[in-house]
Scaffold this motif. Structure first.
Motif, PDB file in Angstrom:
ATOM      1  N   UNK A  46       0.791  -1.000   0.207  1.00  0.00           N
ATOM      2  CA  UNK A  46       0.034   0.038   0.150  1.00  0.00           C
ATOM      3  C   UNK A  46       0.971   1.252   0.086  1.00  0.00           C
ATOM      4  N   UNK A  47       1.574   1.351  -1.190  1.00  0.00           N
ATOM      5  CA  UNK A  47       2.625   2.468  -1.180  1.00  0.00           C
ATOM      6  C   UNK A  47       2.437   2.986  -2.628  1.00  0.00           C
ATOM      7  N   UNK A  48       2.557   4.275  -2.919  1.00  0.00           N
ATOM      8  CA  UNK A  48       2.547   4.582  -4.115  1.00  0.00           C
ATOM      9  C   UNK A  48       3.663   4.508  -5.113  1.00  0.00           C
ATOM     10  N   UNK A  49       4.671   4.002  -4.430  1.00  0.00           N
ATOM     11  CA  UNK A  49       5.782   3.521  -5.058  1.00  0.00           C
ATOM     12  C   UNK A  49       5.636   2.315  -6.096  1.00  0.00           C
ATOM     13  N   UNK A  50       4.932   1.461  -5.707  1.00  0.00           N
ATOM     14  CA  UNK A  50       4.391   0.281  -6.300  1.00  0.00           C
ATOM     15  C   UNK A  50       3.497   0.232  -7.038  1.00  0.00           C
ATOM     16  N   UNK A  51       3.413  -0.160  -8.478  1.00  0.00           N
ATOM     17  CA  UNK A  51       2.556  -0.374  -9.299  1.00  0.00           C
ATOM     18  C   UNK A  51       2.366  -2.054  -9.532  1.00  0.00           C
ATOM     19  N   UNK A  78       8.335  -0.738  -9.416  1.00  0.00           N
ATOM     20  CA  UNK A  78       8.346   0.596  -8.598  1.00  0.00           C
ATOM     21  C   UNK A  78       8.551   1.497  -9.784  1.00  0.00           C
ATOM     22  N   UNK A  79       7.750   2.689  -9.450  1.00  0.00           N
ATOM     23  CA  UNK A  79       7.571   3.835 -10.326  1.00  0.00           C
ATOM     24  C   UNK A  79       7.902   5.015  -9.766  1.00  0.00           C
TER      25      UNK A  79
END
Ligand code: SF4
Lengths: 83, 650
Positions: A46-51, A78-79
């Motif tokens: 639940x981390x915006x880094x991960x798609x 990772x984005x």
């Protein structure tokens, strides 16, 4: 059976790959199943880094409801931005 | 009115003493007459546009004579550090500003490493340079004392040799007390894609600042001073610890930036079908350039002054008999994209080597990569042939030829002279007019990053409206590629101050995302904060307005509310648009390459996507409306009067 590949940053917790054998139909259900296999993993994801990419298709919105089926390969990508 | 009269008039308005604790002076250097004078940025200017990029715009606005040409010695070249540069973790940055000889519009470029901080250690926040030096000159600032010295021993040197020679002759130690900005042979030869180097890799890259500095006969500015603490209004170090902790606790810093650096972005872009390939004729490329394939060539990471992130990957190709280009610093994502897929190169080793050569030759990898990609497509289409290239076949992926072309560009030799004219190649008569159809540029500046923005409409709008031309670092709403944010509508609305469509390829509300990013990034540049660690660029939790205003108050004693600080960001953009308007920029220039309107994206999950002209025009109108801009893209009358009231008449 769904195969999930993880990036280096998550591997201390998840390992390089996890195989989810319980029946899941969406990415949202998959994340819950992953958390049952490795408690705490849902929180890490639940981390915006991960798609999520399903069979190489990168998902940019409406992710939890995206269908997942037997045999799919999921990758956590990772984005970030760069210069 | 000539530059000396303009400077004299400006100096009459400028205080002779610091207006707040930590403020450094502005040094004016007349290179032709070898005279220097210093004064301080007025408080009203600081309250309107802060320092760094913002105050650089004040100086350009006041000193620009648009009846001249960019390389005329009366057009100033301005360096400026931010309000917090050198004092706050990750605030290591400064800007370089002028009228771009490459694009013909605003030149404004940002760099870190050590120079912006060490300039302040010498008591200067800004340097304004004008006049052509009668012979090659180097400005040396030793503990605040300025001398103009003979640079002839350094003429002809590129970056690696120049840094070795200066450390030897001037003394001092890089990263401890010595810093420099310098041009290479490319700058001396007025190559329009040449940058001003600020370290082994750090570069004021965009818009041809190297050519501008070369046109003034200035080879380098060297600073030598012991680092020290600044007298500040209040203690600021306890809050610095909070900022450092915040930086290091943020996932993107901890798990990506400080481990691998920016090449991480390559993979999501290629999976999305948004990786500009072969001059954006295609949009996906090999897995072989994913960030993990660089791991074995990365012996460590480095960073800028007092930045705890250390995001800059070093490289080593592990050659048994290495030459000077088999080890170096980088590449960043931009270079990976521009010298990988953009040129059809699929080898990690080739990308690293070309990166190292560009660092030495002082070439902006974005503009140089763009010029090469454009030439290669023209050759592919038969619009140019070996007749124009001097017998060189331009074949995609031919890294050896590209290496040769880089050296020819820096020397302006043969076809290198054409590449050195960058986006001006048609105007200069090198290419036929039809070539413009294949130019991936906006406002005369080639695209900075390799991301093909036919899919992500916020990215597309940002590239269209950026004041320096087609560049993502001015306003990229990068979080549009983060699904967890797209899927949290309430959080996304809060982040951007209004509803923004969750769909990456939707147009609704995208103007808000770009507006919010442009404001906060302009503030970041004006306080000296690195873009990578500024809120909204890489994460919603990195330092933003709250942290900036807290440390501005602690360091300078100047109080700003969040709204006032955001207004400063908007003001910076407003002044930049006033400058661009004087240089002939109009609404029609806030646009995108024809290819993105006319040709559908050829691959990936968004295959078929392109930019709809009417939707884009509506989006642009909405952007102007929320930005207080007229239908021609300049500040509305009341705001324009406020800006001119604070900054003065031209
Ligand atoms: S985040 Fe990287 S580029 Fe930015 S200031 Fe720190 S080390 Fe320099």
């Amino acid at each position: 059976m769904v195969t999930v590949n993880f990036p280096a940053a998550l591997q201390p917790l998840s390992g390089a790959t996890l195989v989810v054998r319980e029946s899941v139909h969406t990415v949202g259900q998959l994340v819950k199943a992953l958390d049952r296999l490795v408690p705490g993993l849902a929180h890490e994801l639940d981390d915006p880094l991960y798609n999520f990419a399903v069979n190489d298709e990168l998902l940019l919105h409406n992710v939890d409801a995206r269908p997942v089926k037997d045999g799919d390969v999921i990758e956590i990508v990772p984005s970030m931005a760069g210069g | 009115m000539g530059i000396r009269e303009r400077v004299a008039r400006l100096l009459e308005e400028m205080p002779r003493a610091a207006q707040f604790p930590s403020q450094g002076a502005t040094l004016f250097v007349d290179l032709e007459r070898r005279e220097t004078v210093s004064a301080f940025t007025p408080l009203a200017v600081t309250r309107t546009v802060l320092a760094g990029r913002g105050a650089n715009m004040y100086y350009l606005h006041r000193l620009l004579d648009e009846s001249l040409t960019p390389l005329h010695p009366d057009i100033p070249l301005i360096f400026g550090s931010g309000l917090l540069t050198g004092l706050v973790p990750s605030a290591a940055r400064g800007n370089c500003t002028s009228w771009s000889p490459e694009s013909g519009v605003l030149l404004d470029s940002n760099a870190g490493d050590y120079f912006p901080s060490f300039l302040r250690m010498n008591g200067f926040d800004h340097i304004v340079l004008y006049g052509k030096a009668p012979a090659w000159t180097m400005i040396v600032i030793r503990e605040g004392v300025v001398t103009l010295e003979d640079a002839s021993p350094y003429v002809g040197m590129d970056n690696i040799e120049m840094r070795e020679a200066v450390a030897r002759e001037v003394g001092g130690t890089w990263t401890k007390n010595l810093a420099m900005v310098n041009i290479t042979r490319a700058g001396e030869n007025l190559v329009l894609t040449s940058g001003v180097m600020a370290g082994p890799k750090a570069v004021y890259a965009r818009g041809g600042p190297g050519a501008k500095m070369g046109s003034l006969g200035l080879k380098a500015i060297v600073t030598l001073a012991q680092t020290h603490e600044f007298p500040t209004a209040r203690p600021y170090k306890p809050y610095n610890r909070h900022i450092a902790q915040k930086l290091l606790a943020t996932s993107v810093v901890k798990n990506a930036l400080s481990k691998t650096g920016t090449p991480f972005l390559y993979k999501p872009s290629r999976m999305l079908g948004a990786m500009g390939t072969r001059n954006n004729q295609e949009t996906t490329w090999t897995e072989g350039l994913d960030a993990e394939h660089f791991d074995r060539y990365r012996p460590g990471m480095e960073g800028c002054f007092r930045c705890p992130v250390n995001c800059r990957p070093l490289n080593d190709l592990h050659k048994s008999t290495p030459d000077k280009y088999d080890k170096g610093d980088g590449p960043e994502y931009v270079t990976l994209g521009k010298f990988g897929p953009n040129l059809g190169i699929d080898s990690v080793e080739a990308v690293i080597r070309l990166n190292n050569i560009c660092n030495d030759l002082g070439l902006d990898t974005a503009s140089t990569g763009s010029a090469l990609g454009w030439a290669f497509e023209l050759f592919q289409r038969g619009l140019i042939t070996t007749k124009e290239t001097g017998g060189i076949a331009l074949q995609w992926g031919d890294a050896a030829t590209i290496e040769t072309l880089l050296f020819m560009t820096a020397a302006r030799e043969g076809f290198g002279a054409v590449l050195a004219d960058s986006t001006k190649a048609v105007e200069k008569g090198h290419y036929p007019r039809e070539a413009l159809r294949y130019l991936i540029a906006v406002k005369g500046l080639g695209q900075s990053d390799p991301h093909d923005a036919r899919i992500l409409k916020a990215f597309a709008l940002g590239l269209a409206v950026a004041t320096r031309g087609m560049d993502h670092l001015r306003n990229r709403a990068t979080l549009e590629i983060n699904a967890r944010i797209n899927d949290n509508a309430a959080f996304k609305s809060e982040l951007y101050g209004g509803v923004v469509s969750a769909e990456p390829n939707g147009y609704a509300g995208k103007e808000r995302a770009v507006r919010a990013c442009e404001d906060i990034y302009a503030v970041g540049d004006s306080v000296g904060m690195c873009r990578f660690t500024t809120k909204l660029f890489n994460s919603p939790t990195l330092p933003g307005l709250e942290e900036f205003r807290t440390q501005i108050a602690n360091v300078t004693g100047l109080e700003f509310s969040d709204a006032e600080l955001r207004q400063c960001g908007l003001n910076v953009m407003g002044v930049e648009r006033l400058i661009n308007h004087r240089l002939g920029v109009r609404r029609q220039d806030d646009t995108l390459p024809d290819r993105w309107f006319d040709e559908p994206n050829p691959s990936g999950p968004y295959q078929g996507e392109k930019i709809d002209r009417q939707e884009f025009d509506d989006l642009l109108s909405r952007f102007y409306a929320i930005s207080r801009l007229t239908s021609e893209g300049v500040p509305e009358e009341a705001w324009r009067k406020q800006l001119v009231g604070a900054l003065g008449q031209t």
